[in-house]
Design an enzyme around this catalytic site. Structure first.
Site, PDB file in Angstrom:
ATOM      1  N   SER A 169       0.780  -1.192   0.215  1.00  0.00           N
ATOM      2  CA  SER A 169       0.118  -0.076   0.007  1.00  0.00           C
ATOM      3  C   SER A 169       0.931   1.374   0.046  1.00  0.00           C
ATOM      4  O   SER A 169       2.109   1.277   0.479  1.00  0.00           O
ATOM      5  CB  SER A 169      -0.951  -0.089   1.162  1.00  0.00           C
ATOM      6  OG  SER A 169      -1.817  -1.087   1.416  1.00  0.00           O
ATOM      7  N   CYS A 170       0.342   2.467  -0.124  1.00  0.00           N
ATOM      8  CA  CYS A 170       0.891   3.773  -0.171  1.00  0.00           C
ATOM      9  C   CYS A 170       1.932   3.847   0.955  1.00  0.00           C
ATOM     10  O   CYS A 170       1.007   3.577   2.099  1.00  0.00           O
ATOM     11  CB  CYS A 170      -0.082   4.815  -0.408  1.00  0.00           C
ATOM     12  SG  CYS A 170       0.610   6.381  -0.380  1.00  0.00           S
TER      13      CYS A 170
END
Lengths: 82, 139
Positions: free
Chosen positions: A21-22
């Site tokens: 994920s980011c």
């Protein structure tokens, strides 16, 4: 580039960041960009919605050419030229 | 071209905010920013060697803490210490422990804190760093 051109594009480097994920995909791209030469193409695979907006902005700041994004099944394939 | 500078006054000792700080550090690392982090009061607790990995306090939406921590695990989000470490490996990040904050939590020397910490400093250094930074954050 349009979708057909992107689909034909052969990337010298492929970064599979679909498990992160980011900011994971952005950091994976940053790590990998050092492994290609100027003018070569890299693709970043990401299932993170934010990445498709982050990579173009990152390219602008770092002086890379954002080529476009293909939507695949459940992820994005984002192309850039160093 | 000179790198942009981020100055982070890190006050929080809570993993939710520390995780957010780690995400921002990732963004700074991707852009080759120079980062100065000043570990203040409650953050010094989280940076103590004995607390860094065991501390699971959250600052907000505390009634959903278990759900929040489970989501981080499900998303394979790195622990904040890992996110900080990655940023340090990828760009110029310096982590300074506020001497006063250290003493509040019985941390008197650098060795009392996790290896990510670079030194113990006074508030004067923070003021100088904040003046010079392109971006200032307080978390």
């Amino acid at each position: 580039m349009n979708s057909e051109e992107l689909a034909q594009l052969k990337a010298e480097k492929s970064v599979d960041a679909r498990g992160t994920s980011c900011p994971g995909p952005l950091l994976a791209a940053k790590k990998a960009i050092g492994q290609i030469e100027k003018g070569q193409v890299m693709e970043v695979l990401s299932a993170d919605e934010g990445t498709r907006r982050d990579i173009p902005k990152w390219c602008t700041k770092k002086g890379y050419e954002y080529l476009g994004t293909l939507e695949e099944a459940g992820f994005y394939k984002i192309f850039l030229r160093k | 071209m000179e790198n942009k500078k981020l100055c982070l006054a890190l006050y929080t000792g809570s993993v939710d905010k520390l995780t957010a700080a780690g995400v921002i550090l990732g963004g700074a690392a991707a852009e080759d920013m120079d980062v100065e982090i000043y570990v203040l009061l409650q953050a010094a607790f989280a940076f103590k060697k004995e607390n860094a990995l065991t501390n699971d306090r959250v600052a907000e939406i505390t009634d959903k803490k278990d759900e929040f921590l489970a989501s981080l695990k499900r998303l394979e989000a790195p622990h904040w210490t890992e996110a900080f470490k990655t940023a340090k490996e990828m760009t110029n990040v310096k982590i300074h422990i506020c001497g006063f904050a250290g003493k509040v939590w019985n941390g008197f020397k650098l060795d009392d804190f996790i290896d990510l910490a670079d030194d113990i400093c006074g508030i004067g250094e923070y003021m100088t760093s904040a003046e010079e930074a392109d971006i200032n954050l307080f978390i």
